[in-house]
Design a protein around this motif. Structure first.
Motif, PDB file in Angstrom:
ATOM      1  N   PHE A   1      -1.407   3.567 -21.813  1.00  0.00           N
ATOM      2  CA  PHE A   1      -3.132   4.123 -21.596  1.00  0.00           C
ATOM      3  C   PHE A   1      -3.454   4.600 -22.986  1.00  0.00           C
ATOM      4  O   PHE A   1      -4.568   4.227 -23.345  1.00  0.00           O
ATOM      5  CB  PHE A   1      -3.059   5.290 -20.501  1.00  0.00           C
ATOM      6  N   PHE A   2      -2.591   5.310 -23.557  1.00  0.00           N
ATOM      7  CA  PHE A   2      -3.013   5.831 -25.037  1.00  0.00           C
ATOM      8  C   PHE A   2      -3.227   4.573 -25.901  1.00  0.00           C
ATOM      9  O   PHE A   2      -4.149   4.603 -26.833  1.00  0.00           O
ATOM     10  CB  PHE A   2      -1.856   6.741 -25.538  1.00  0.00           C
TER      11      PHE A   2
ATOM     12  N   LEU B   1       3.760   9.965 -19.891  1.00  0.00           N
ATOM     13  CA  LEU B   1       3.410  11.389 -19.384  1.00  0.00           C
ATOM     14  C   LEU B   1       3.909  11.540 -17.924  1.00  0.00           C
ATOM     15  O   LEU B   1       4.625  12.411 -17.285  1.00  0.00           O
ATOM     16  CB  LEU B   1       2.122  12.055 -19.563  1.00  0.00           C
TER      17      LEU B   1
ATOM     18  N   SER C   1      -8.290  11.871 -23.146  1.00  0.00           N
ATOM     19  CA  SER C   1      -6.904  11.645 -22.609  1.00  0.00           C
ATOM     20  C   SER C   1      -5.762  12.542 -23.310  1.00  0.00           C
ATOM     21  O   SER C   1      -4.996  13.264 -22.700  1.00  0.00           O
ATOM     22  CB  SER C   1      -6.306  10.088 -22.972  1.00  0.00           C
TER      23      SER C   1
ATOM     24  N   PRO D   1       0.746  -0.995  -0.142  1.00  0.00           N
ATOM     25  CA  PRO D   1       0.069   0.153   0.190  1.00  0.00           C
ATOM     26  C   PRO D   1       0.873   1.314  -0.108  1.00  0.00           C
ATOM     27  O   PRO D   1       2.125   1.200   0.485  1.00  0.00           O
ATOM     28  CB  PRO D   1      -0.744  -0.109   1.449  1.00  0.00           C
ATOM     29  N   VAL D   2       0.432   2.410  -0.436  1.00  0.00           N
ATOM     30  CA  VAL D   2       1.261   3.661  -0.729  1.00  0.00           C
ATOM     31  C   VAL D   2       1.554   3.947   1.007  1.00  0.00           C
ATOM     32  O   VAL D   2       2.972   4.427   0.629  1.00  0.00           O
ATOM     33  CB  VAL D   2       0.019   4.761  -1.174  1.00  0.00           C
TER      34      VAL D   2
ATOM     35  N   ASP E   1       3.054   4.727 -24.167  1.00  0.00           N
ATOM     36  CA  ASP E   1       2.195   5.159 -23.138  1.00  0.00           C
ATOM     37  C   ASP E   1       1.079   4.126 -23.240  1.00  0.00           C
ATOM     38  O   ASP E   1       0.308   4.064 -24.112  1.00  0.00           O
ATOM     39  CB  ASP E   1       1.719   6.486 -23.280  1.00  0.00           C
TER      40      ASP E   1
ATOM     41  N   ALA F   1       1.201   6.394 -10.246  1.00  0.00           N
ATOM     42  CA  ALA F   1       0.248   7.458 -10.171  1.00  0.00           C
ATOM     43  C   ALA F   1       0.290   8.440  -8.792  1.00  0.00           C
ATOM     44  O   ALA F   1      -0.206   9.809  -8.988  1.00  0.00           O
ATOM     45  CB  ALA F   1      -1.297   6.862 -10.271  1.00  0.00           C
ATOM     46  N   SER F   2       0.696   7.919  -7.955  1.00  0.00           N
ATOM     47  CA  SER F   2       0.646   8.768  -6.660  1.00  0.00           C
ATOM     48  C   SER F   2       1.900  10.058  -6.567  1.00  0.00           C
ATOM     49  O   SER F   2       2.900   9.597  -6.767  1.00  0.00           O
ATOM     50  CB  SER F   2       1.034   7.843  -5.306  1.00  0.00           C
ATOM     51  N   PRO F   3       1.246  11.084  -6.550  1.00  0.00           N
ATOM     52  CA  PRO F   3       2.448  12.283  -6.622  1.00  0.00           C
ATOM     53  C   PRO F   3       3.350  12.101  -5.351  1.00  0.00           C
ATOM     54  O   PRO F   3       4.474  12.376  -5.593  1.00  0.00           O
ATOM     55  CB  PRO F   3       1.597  13.395  -6.680  1.00  0.00           C
TER      56      PRO F   3
ATOM     57  N   TYR G   1      -2.428  -2.790 -19.916  1.00  0.00           N
ATOM     58  CA  TYR G   1      -3.737  -3.082 -20.310  1.00  0.00           C
ATOM     59  C   TYR G   1      -3.738  -3.687 -21.911  1.00  0.00           C
ATOM     60  O   TYR G   1      -4.831  -4.043 -22.042  1.00  0.00           O
ATOM     61  CB  TYR G   1      -4.302  -1.706 -20.388  1.00  0.00           C
TER      62      TYR G   1
ATOM     63  N   GLN H   1      -6.313  16.063 -21.821  1.00  0.00           N
ATOM     64  CA  GLN H   1      -5.594  15.787 -20.601  1.00  0.00           C
ATOM     65  C   GLN H   1      -3.892  16.085 -20.669  1.00  0.00           C
ATOM     66  O   GLN H   1      -3.286  16.596 -19.993  1.00  0.00           O
ATOM     67  CB  GLN H   1      -5.897  14.688 -19.961  1.00  0.00           C
TER      68      GLN H   1
END
Lengths: 881, 149
Positions: free
Chosen positions: A830-831, A674, A729, A608-609, A828, A638-640, A862, A732
């Protein structure tokens, strides 16, 4: 031609009608100025001008004081109608006086009245037109089109100047003045049409009603409290002082050149107005927009004093009609085209609700007050000074003129210095303006008092615990539960260590007993040797409940040496005790070797984070030199907060092991997604300046290319009628690239400013975005401004591309299929997943083989799943029939 | 992979379709596609037969239901005397507020027509928000908009 005009879709009507209004009104006032000046100089000469200036200032001050009060009561629109009808009435009255035989002290009062009316009405007109036209545009539109609209004043002036000569030869001066009188009525009609046909872009801000005296006192207080406004007022004063001296000078020159020839002077002024307007039109339409968009407000403000200095130096050497004309042009026309619109832009640094008030107060009341002071000073100089012997062309006309030249020269030299100081003050004011609306900046200023804190037990507040209050720390830790204590230990390790060192053995043992498992009593004692503790670890390391107690005991009793003794055995800790192990290692800042470090890294991103954060914190003291390579794949997490820690960790490694080349090698090894790119930039920005300087330009050009390419792809997808996850996306991504580019400039802003600017630029609130843009343009980052502005101003990607100067599209893709194919090949995931989804939806069976190949590609987060899904949906047309 | 093989796959939503479907949930309308992807990863999709009960009135629940296909009846009252107060079709979202309120369900949801539903657990969303605070910002923005509206 269309691309040269600053007017965009939907702005045509208000721009057109406002320009028509200005043409009409300025056509009238061009004849008004020329005739009223020549009549006045003919009647009283230049020596009486200081008295006229004083009278103008007094009336101006009155008008300036009443202006905010009346506007507040009537609103912008009704005020304008009232003002134009009032102008019509006062000019009609002065014209009637002019035609009458009435004379006071040998002079016709109509001559004075209309000369004064010209300046006072012009002052109100300038202020109000600015406020009024703002209603029809948003701030970015306004900044873009306002200079263009003002260009119409020059058209009116040229027409007025051209027609004046022929008119004056056919009609009397008083008859020609009808044009001026009636232009006000025609202007009122045009504005009425504008108000009926277009809706305001912004709600006019109306302040609470204030009395005349309150308004003045508020204005004075506001100026005295703000260093920015104070300095602005000084600039205003100097502008007025120098302007008045110039007016005096060129009027003196005119009186000398056309002594006893008012008609000839009128015709000269008509020609002058026409030519000056023509040049000013060029300045307004071509030069001013270029200056406003390419240079900061503070830099543009330097042009006026610099040119003034040159003109004044010329005037000292050569005192003839061309010099007079040059002075007049510079003071009246150059100023109105460039200097005054730019000066009003300074006030954008004020909060929007105060902007209108201070514009009215400073340009209306304060400027007239300064005019009055200067006028009185001039009267004193002209009346009581002795004439000096002539020693140049200019000085031949006496002390007053020489005083004027020298004072102007000195004032401008002073003004130049002042501008440099003003620049930083202006930037600071704009930053403060954004900060005022920036939640994080406000939060940082907020401090919990001890009193407030004592009422909270939530662990969320531990971060803000007032650690300087030792008594509070002691009492809070003594009574707190272990969970709270360990949280505190991580956030304030020094404070925690200090607290434990201050405890007696008995106090420690009591605290431990109170906070540990009942079974712990069998394993732990009040005093234990290192070896005893190592033995305890061997027994409890697989027991979830007891291993936590072991680590807490180590922390409480400062048994760092036990951890070092255990070394890699610590990795055998049961997963449930892992968090406690990490906390303990972090507290003692133990340097992990390669085995422990790699062991942690293997586990870190499956946790966990919260645990990830702890683990990265522990790795900060790692002695493993190739940690960066193992960390790099996790840059896109993803977590900054995790990304921030990864950056800290890498920077730490570079500083310790000097692995800059390894870092660059890792960066160039592949194309990053990104989120990963952001981590990379954050990392690069932490490097030494020499290392940074070699990298940042390269990154800037790369991101610009990517941004343009992304926009280009978006325009193709939108043209194909798509509106799916891929389009979203990409939109974004556009924002991401802009943020990345902005981030590259972090070191050129003062601490925290870029963060505030970034939040402002991408705020959902339009007004905050405009304030942020203003700050950006004030910081003179021209390239950045040019790049960002189109993205904030336009919605459609094709429009954005059109407005991206100097950034041609270098994308090979021209069709939807080519864009999708490009996405399938990119890094990427996701793209890629979105592109596969689009292919399935659009039934692009031509991609079947490519998608099938992707379905066999392993290790892709994915795409494999998406590829299989897509293959199921891609049905050849014959089968679908 | 042959063309026919694809016929067995693709009934359920793929991950990107889930991302797109979540855009219909007003609570997540302010989130970008990449943030919704994180939520999509914790969503489950189920096919429910007629008569199946999604949740009972009075019981505690923190799940959000997004109807992808089919019809769900919203009923109030005890089992025997329950009264239908609404029917929700595809694209409807039920239980947005219960993700955060934790209050007992104020209605029973019964599947009226064979349905496909996307489930989102409140507990898992809370875990996600803890790790990715950017999600909570978007959710707060949506809630504020709703309050203002």
């Amino acid at each position: 031609m269309k691309s040269l005009l600053p007017v965009r879709k939907g702005e045509g009507l208000p721009v057109g009608l406002l320009m028509l209004y200005l043409i009409i009104v300025n056509f009238g006032s061009a004849s008004g100025l020329a005739i009223s000046t020549s009549l006045l100089l003919d009647q009283v000469g230049a020596r009486a001008l200081p008295y006229v200036f004083v009278a103008i200032s007094l009336f101006g001050m009155l008008a300036g004081s009443f202006y905010p009060v009346i506007v507040n009561r009537l609103g912008n629109r009704r005020f304008y109608q009232f003002f134009l009808w009032f102008s019509f009435a006062i000019l009609l009255f002065s014209n009637l006086l002019l035609r009458s035989e009435i004379s006071i002290v040998g002079h016709n009062p109509g001559v004075f009245l209309q000369y004064m009316a010209f300046f006072v009405l012009l002052m109100v007109e300038i202020i109000h037109f600015h406020n009024y036209s703002r209603e029809f545009f948003n701030p970015v539109q306004f900044k873009r089109v306002y200079g263009f609209i003002l260009g119409a004043t020059k058209f009116g002036g040229i027409a007025g100047g051209l027609s004046l000569g022929p008119l004056l030869t056919s009609y009397s001066s008083a008859d020609v003045l009808w044009i001026w009188i009636l232009s006000n009525l025609a202007g009122a009609i045009v504005l009425k049409v504008l108000e009926d046909r277009s809706s305001p872009a912004q709600k006019a801000r109306r302040r609470a009603s204030v009395s005349l005296v309150d308004g003045i006192s508020q204005g004075i207080q506001g100026i005295s409290r703000s260093p920015f406004l104070k300095l602005f007022s000084v600039l205003l004063f100097l502008d007025i002082l120098i302007g008045s001296l110039m007016v005096y000078q060129f009027n003196e020159g005119l009186a000398h050149s056309f002594a006893g020839e008012p008609e000839a002077m009128g015709i000269f002024l008509g020609k002058f107005v026409c030519i000056a307007n023509l040049v000013a039109l060029f300045l307004q339409l071509v030069v001013a927009p270029y200056l406003f968009t390419n240079f900061s407000v503070s830099n543009v403000a330097l042009i006026f004093p610099a040119f003034s200095l040159i003109v004044l130096l010329i005037s000292i050497g050569v005192w003839e009609l061309p010099t007079v004309a040059l002075l007049m042009f510079h003071k009246d026309y150059f100023a109105s085209a460039v200097h005054l619109p730019n000066r009003s832009l300074f006030l954008n640094a004020l909060p929007p609700e105060r902007r209108g008030f201070f514009l009215g107060f400073l340009e209306g009341f304060a400027s007239q007050f300064f005019n009055l002071l200067v006028g009185i000073a001039l009267i004193l100089v002209v009346s009581f000074s002795p004439d000096l012997p002539a020693f140049s062309n200019l000085f031949s006309s006496g002390f007053a003129t020489s005083f004027a030249s020298l004072a102007a020269f000195l004032s401008f030299a002073y003004l130049l210095l002042l501008r440099f100081r003003f620049k930083s003050l202006h930037e600071r004011e704009l930053t403060e303006l954004l900060k005022r609306r920036d939640v994080r900046a406000l939060r940082n200023e907020f401090q919990l008092s001890t009193q407030e804190f004592s009422h909270f037990e939530s662990s969320d507040l531990i971060e803000f615990f007032p650690v300087k209050n030792k008594e509070l720390v002691r009492s809070q830790l003594q009574q707190a539960k272990r969970a709270w204590c360990v949280e505190f230990m991580i956030l304030h390790p020094h404070c925690y260590r200090e607290w434990t060192l201050g405890l007696s053995n008995q106090q420690r043992w009591d605290h431990f007993q109170w906070n540990s498992n009942n079974k712990s009593q069998d394993y732990f004692k009040m005093e234990m040797s290192d070896q005893e503790l190592v033995d305890v670890f061997e027994t409890v390391h697989k027991k979830a409940k007891l291993v936590g107690d072991f680590y807490y005991y180590v922390c409480l009793y400062h048994k760092r040496s036990v951890l070092i003794q255990l070394g890699s055995k610590l990795m055998t800790t049961t997963p449930k005790g892992f968090e406690d192990l990490l906390r303990t290692l972090a507290l003692f800042q133990i340097s992990c070797g390669e085995t422990l470090s790699r062991g942690f890294l293997k586990k870190v991103f499956l946790q966990p984070v919260k645990i990830q954060r702890l683990m990265l914190q522990v790795l900060k003291w790692s002695s493993y030199s190739r940690l960066i390579i193992d960390l790099a794949p996790y840059f896109e997490i993803a977590s900054p907060s995790i990304r921030r820690l990864v950056v800290e960790l890498c920077v730490n490694q570079i500083h310790r092991h000097g692995d800059f080349d390894l870092l660059i090698e890792t960066y160039r090894k592949r194309s990053w997604s990104l989120p990963a790119l952001r981590t990379w930039i954050e990392l690069f920005l932490e490097l030494d300046s020499q290392q940074k300087d070699s990298l940042l330009p390269e990154l800037m050009s790369e991101f610009q290319k990517r941004l343009v390419r992304c926009t280009h792809r978006l325009s193709i997808l939108k043209e194909a009628g798509l509106n799916d996850a891929l389009v979203e996306s990409l939109e974004q991504a556009q924002e991401h690239y802009l943020r990345l580019i902005l981030l590259l400039y972090r070191n050129s802003f003062s601490t925290g400013t870029l963060e505030i600017l970034e939040r402002g630029l991408f705020s959902r609130q339009e007004s905050i975005r405009y304030e942020a843009l203003e700050l950006l343009s004030a910081t003179s980052k021209r390239q950045l401004c040019e790049l960002i502005q189109p993205f904030l101003e336009f919605q459609e990607p094709s429009e954005i591309l059109e407005n991206l100067k100097n950034l041609p599209v270098q994308s090979p893709e021209v069709s939807l299929e080519e864009v999708l194919a490009a996405f399938l090949e990119e890094e990427d995931d996701f793209f890629r997943a979105c592109a596969i989804n689009t292919i399935a939806k659009s039934q692009l069976i031509g991609f079947h083989d490519t998608v099938e190949a992707l379905s066999h590609r392993s290790g892709d987060f994915y795409s494999q799943e998406m590829a299989l899904d897509c293959l199921g949906k891609l049905v050849p047309s014959s089968e679908s029939c | 992979m042959s063309w026919q093989a694809g016929a067995f796959i693709g009934v359920m939503l793929n991950i990107i379709e889930k991302v797109e479907a979540l855009a219909k949930v007003s609570l997540f309308a302010q989130l970008g596609a990449r943030e919704r992807l994180l939520i999509a990863l914790i969503c489950t999709e189920e096919e429910l037969a007629v008569g199946e009960i999604l949740c009972q009135q009075g019981e505690e629940g923190d799940e959000l239901y997004l109807i992808l296909e089919g019809v769900v009846s919203v009923r109030i009252g005890s089992n025997e005397e329950s009264k239908e107060v609404a029917r929700m079709g595809s694209g409807s979202c039920i239980g947005e507020m219960s993700l955060f309120s934790g209050k007992p369900r104020n209605a029973t949801l019964v599947v009226e027509e064979k349905s496909r539903i996307l489930f989102l657990s409140g507990v898992m969303l809370h875990e996600l928000i803890r790790d990715y605070p950017q999600i909570s910002l978007g959710v707060i923005q949506s809630l504020v908009q709703r309050l203002e509206g």
